[in-house]
Design a protein around this motif. Structure first.
Motif, mmCIF file in Angstrom:
data_model
loop_
_atom_site.group_PDB
_atom_site.id
_atom_site.type_symbol
_atom_site.label_atom_id
_atom_site.label_comp_id
_atom_site.label_asym_id
_atom_site.label_seq_id
_atom_site.Cartn_x
_atom_site.Cartn_y
_atom_site.Cartn_z
ATOM 1 N N PHE A 13 0.810 -1.044 -0.003
ATOM 2 C CA PHE A 13 -0.064 0.117 -0.005
ATOM 3 C C PHE A 13 0.834 1.220 -0.063
ATOM 4 O O PHE A 13 0.293 2.107 -0.365
ATOM 5 N N ASP A 14 2.172 1.158 0.282
ATOM 6 C CA ASP A 14 3.096 2.134 0.404
ATOM 7 C C ASP A 14 3.899 2.346 -0.802
ATOM 8 O O ASP A 14 4.471 3.693 -0.981
ATOM 9 N N THR A 15 3.663 1.705 -1.770
ATOM 10 C CA THR A 15 4.090 1.988 -3.046
ATOM 11 C C THR A 15 3.432 2.794 -4.059
ATOM 12 O O THR A 15 2.279 2.732 -3.835
ATOM 13 N N PRO A 16 4.094 3.501 -4.863
ATOM 14 C CA PRO A 16 3.245 4.058 -5.752
ATOM 15 C C PRO A 16 2.571 3.287 -6.664
ATOM 16 O O PRO A 16 1.575 3.692 -7.277
ATOM 17 N N TYR A 17 3.240 2.001 -6.981
ATOM 18 C CA TYR A 17 2.318 1.107 -7.971
ATOM 19 C C TYR A 17 1.026 0.731 -7.576
ATOM 20 O O TYR A 17 0.359 0.325 -8.299
ATOM 21 N N TYR A 18 0.794 0.735 -6.225
ATOM 22 C CA TYR A 18 -0.466 0.219 -5.797
ATOM 23 C C TYR A 18 -1.562 1.150 -6.419
ATOM 24 O O TYR A 18 -2.487 0.836 -6.860
ATOM 25 N N HIS A 19 -1.232 2.575 -6.045
ATOM 26 C CA HIS A 19 -2.070 3.614 -6.380
ATOM 27 C C HIS A 19 -2.216 3.535 -8.097
ATOM 28 O O HIS A 19 -3.242 3.998 -8.418
ATOM 29 N N ILE A 20 -1.123 3.393 -8.587
ATOM 30 C CA ILE A 20 -1.120 3.398 -10.140
ATOM 31 C C ILE A 20 -2.025 2.109 -10.605
ATOM 32 O O ILE A 20 -3.076 2.446 -11.460
ATOM 33 N N LEU A 21 -1.806 0.972 -10.174
ATOM 34 C CA LEU A 21 -2.876 -0.346 -10.475
ATOM 35 C C LEU A 21 -4.367 0.041 -10.217
ATOM 36 O O LEU A 21 -5.159 -0.237 -11.132
ATOM 37 N N TYR A 22 -4.847 0.716 -9.273
ATOM 38 C CA TYR A 22 -6.090 0.989 -8.903
ATOM 39 C C TYR A 22 -6.497 2.329 -9.028
ATOM 40 O O TYR A 22 -7.674 2.677 -8.571
ATOM 41 N N LYS A 23 -5.579 2.993 -9.990
ATOM 42 C CA LYS A 23 -6.091 4.593 -10.315
ATOM 43 C C LYS A 23 -7.842 4.446 -10.973
ATOM 44 O O LYS A 23 -8.353 5.493 -10.514
ATOM 45 N N ASP A 24 -8.036 3.472 -11.578
ATOM 46 C CA ASP A 24 -9.523 3.603 -12.140
ATOM 47 C C ASP A 24 -10.597 3.116 -11.353
ATOM 48 O O ASP A 24 -11.735 3.117 -11.961
ATOM 49 N N ARG A 25 -10.472 3.084 -10.115
ATOM 50 C CA ARG A 25 -11.610 2.812 -9.169
ATOM 51 C C ARG A 25 -12.695 3.684 -9.477
ATOM 52 O O ARG A 25 -12.583 5.024 -9.624
ATOM 53 N N ASP A 26 -13.907 3.232 -9.226
ATOM 54 C CA ASP A 26 -15.164 4.118 -9.555
ATOM 55 C C ASP A 26 -15.513 4.811 -8.200
ATOM 56 O O ASP A 26 -16.124 4.508 -7.465
ATOM 57 N N TYR A 27 -15.057 6.439 -8.326
ATOM 58 C CA TYR A 27 -15.187 6.993 -7.165
ATOM 59 C C TYR A 27 -16.450 7.605 -7.066
ATOM 60 O O TYR A 27 -17.053 8.165 -6.110
ATOM 61 N N ALA A 28 -17.292 7.910 -8.467
ATOM 62 C CA ALA A 28 -18.362 8.288 -8.482
ATOM 63 C C ALA A 28 -19.222 7.294 -7.840
ATOM 64 O O ALA A 28 -20.145 7.689 -6.912
ATOM 65 N N GLU A 29 -19.008 6.061 -8.000
ATOM 66 C CA GLU A 29 -20.063 4.928 -7.256
ATOM 67 C C GLU A 29 -19.849 5.190 -5.814
ATOM 68 O O GLU A 29 -20.655 4.943 -4.864
ATOM 69 N N ALA A 30 -18.478 5.283 -5.442
ATOM 70 C CA ALA A 30 -18.092 5.335 -4.027
ATOM 71 C C ALA A 30 -18.832 6.536 -3.448
ATOM 72 O O ALA A 30 -19.322 6.306 -2.125
ATOM 73 N N GLN A 31 -18.995 7.684 -3.919
ATOM 74 C CA GLN A 31 -19.556 8.684 -3.439
ATOM 75 C C GLN A 31 -21.051 8.577 -3.226
ATOM 76 O O GLN A 31 -21.778 8.926 -2.345
ATOM 77 N N VAL A 32 -21.712 7.943 -4.051
ATOM 78 C CA VAL A 32 -23.403 7.592 -3.585
ATOM 79 C C VAL A 32 -23.458 6.568 -2.724
ATOM 80 O O VAL A 32 -24.268 6.647 -2.115
ATOM 81 N N PHE A 33 -22.397 5.831 -2.835
ATOM 82 C CA PHE A 33 -22.561 4.851 -1.438
ATOM 83 C C PHE A 33 -22.408 5.673 -0.193
ATOM 84 O O PHE A 33 -23.213 5.280 0.668
ATOM 85 N N MET A 34 -21.570 6.692 -0.093
ATOM 86 C CA MET A 34 -21.363 7.721 1.077
ATOM 87 C C MET A 34 -22.803 8.188 1.247
ATOM 88 O O MET A 34 -23.134 8.404 2.455
ATOM 89 N N ASP A 35 -23.189 8.549 0.027
ATOM 90 C CA ASP A 35 -24.727 9.408 0.323
ATOM 91 C C ASP A 35 -25.721 8.447 0.938
ATOM 92 O O ASP A 35 -26.561 8.750 1.989
ATOM 93 N N ASN A 36 -25.517 7.168 0.373
ATOM 94 C CA ASN A 36 -26.893 6.470 0.701
ATOM 95 C C ASN A 36 -26.551 5.850 2.205
ATOM 96 O O ASN A 36 -27.542 5.816 2.618
ATOM 97 N N LEU A 37 -25.259 5.851 2.820
ATOM 98 C CA LEU A 37 -25.144 5.001 3.736
ATOM 99 C C LEU A 37 -25.332 6.082 4.927
ATOM 100 O O LEU A 37 -25.978 5.901 6.085
ATOM 101 N N THR A 38 -24.913 7.303 4.595
ATOM 102 C CA THR A 38 -24.946 8.461 5.797
ATOM 103 C C THR A 38 -26.621 8.653 5.949
ATOM 104 O O THR A 38 -26.915 9.083 7.138
ATOM 105 N N ASN A 39 -27.085 8.661 4.874
ATOM 106 C CA ASN A 39 -28.836 8.948 4.792
ATOM 107 C C ASN A 39 -29.461 7.880 5.629
ATOM 108 O O ASN A 39 -30.390 8.058 6.355
ATOM 109 N N TYR A 40 -29.106 6.545 5.199
ATOM 110 C CA TYR A 40 -29.651 5.549 5.935
ATOM 111 C C TYR A 40 -29.475 5.385 7.529
ATOM 112 O O TYR A 40 -30.195 5.205 8.385
ATOM 113 N N LEU A 41 -28.169 5.712 7.773
ATOM 114 C CA LEU A 41 -27.671 5.944 9.252
ATOM 115 C C LEU A 41 -28.307 7.011 10.043
ATOM 116 O O LEU A 41 -28.248 7.002 11.128
ATOM 117 N N ASN A 42 -28.853 7.992 9.052
ATOM 118 C CA ASN A 42 -29.271 9.223 9.997
ATOM 119 C C ASN A 42 -28.175 9.899 10.778
ATOM 120 O O ASN A 42 -28.635 10.339 11.948
#
Length: 243
Positions: A13-42
């Motif tokens: 996790f401390d190498t730059p290559y880890y972040h290169i390999l996973y740079k295309d993760r879907d952060y828009a989807e992750a933000q939707v998850f955060m929205d849904n989760l915080t709303n659900y938990l109130n």
């Protein structure tokens, strides 16, 4: 020259290559998850959230923009050093081992995107849940967002090559000794690197046993980031809400 690691999560996790390999993760989807989760938990306005194993802090930053007081912690010193540039009065980052209690109390503790099950010692996995319990205030909720092991094993791609920024990452996946294992090899900057990711293949039943031992109560289980019902064979995620 071959570079490798035994305690994979402490150095990969401390190498730059880890972040290169996973740079295309879907952060828009992750933000939707955060929205849904915080709303659900109130979670109350201005409530306190602990982002456990926060990496470089992208999701902590987003949660902070929603109006929450956020603390992001991670074992990776380099990730936390990167994240600290985003700090403000209601957002802070700290190097911390998640198997030990963080000295504060929160309205919610989030352990997101399969950041659990790395430890070789099973006791550390139990201690992590016990620590989450200790970090919650009287009204707080714990959340573990894990892969659905049944789905992952049924759909395992045993071998592929992913090319990112001119680096060919050779990935081999397998199930060994109760772990889902990914062996990663690549050549970069004139050197050959080899890393291995190992995540304990915890099922919902395994988590239920851990929760019972830790003295926490499972409240809800969801199967994806839209918080739809969990199905043991077809859901991609295993999202557990407990307190």
């Amino acid at each position: 020259m071959s570079k490798s690691t035994k305690q994979w999560y402490a150095s990969w996790f401390d190498t730059p290559y880890y972040h290169i390999l996973y740079k295309d993760r879907d952060y828009a989807e992750a933000q939707v998850f955060m929205d849904n989760l915080t709303n659900y938990l109130n979670i109350p306005e201005g409530g306190k959230i602990l982002d456990l194993a926060c990496g470089k802090g992208r999701h902590s930053v987003y949660l902070n923009t929603l109006g929450y007081q956020v603390t992001g912690v991670d074992l990776s010193e380099q990730s936390i050093a990167h994240a600290k540039q985003f700090e403000n009065d209601t957002l802070k980052f700290d190097v911390h081992d998640m198997s030990k209690p963080y000295p504060d109390r929160f309205d919610a503790v989030f352990n997101l995107f399969t950041s659990f099950g790395y430890f070789e010692d099973d006791n550390c996995n139990l201690h992590t849940i016990e620590s989450i319990k200790a970090e919650l205030n009287d009204f707080g909720f714990g959340v573990i967002d894990f892969m659905n092991v049944n789905y992952v094993i049924d759909n395992l791609v045993t071998e592929d090559v992913k090319t990112v920024e001119g680096i060919d990452f050779h990935q081999k996946r397998s199930v060994k000794d109760g772990y889902i294992v990914k062996d990663i090899s690549f050549k970069a900057d004139g050197e050959i690197y080899e890393f291995q990711e190992r995540v304990k293949a915890f099922t919902l039943e395994d988590f239920q046993l851990l929760f019972k031992k830790a003295g926490v109560y499972l409240l809800d289980v969801f199967g994806d980031y839209k918080l739809r019902k969990y199905h043991s064979k077809t859901s991609e995620r295993l999202i557990m809400i407990f307190k």
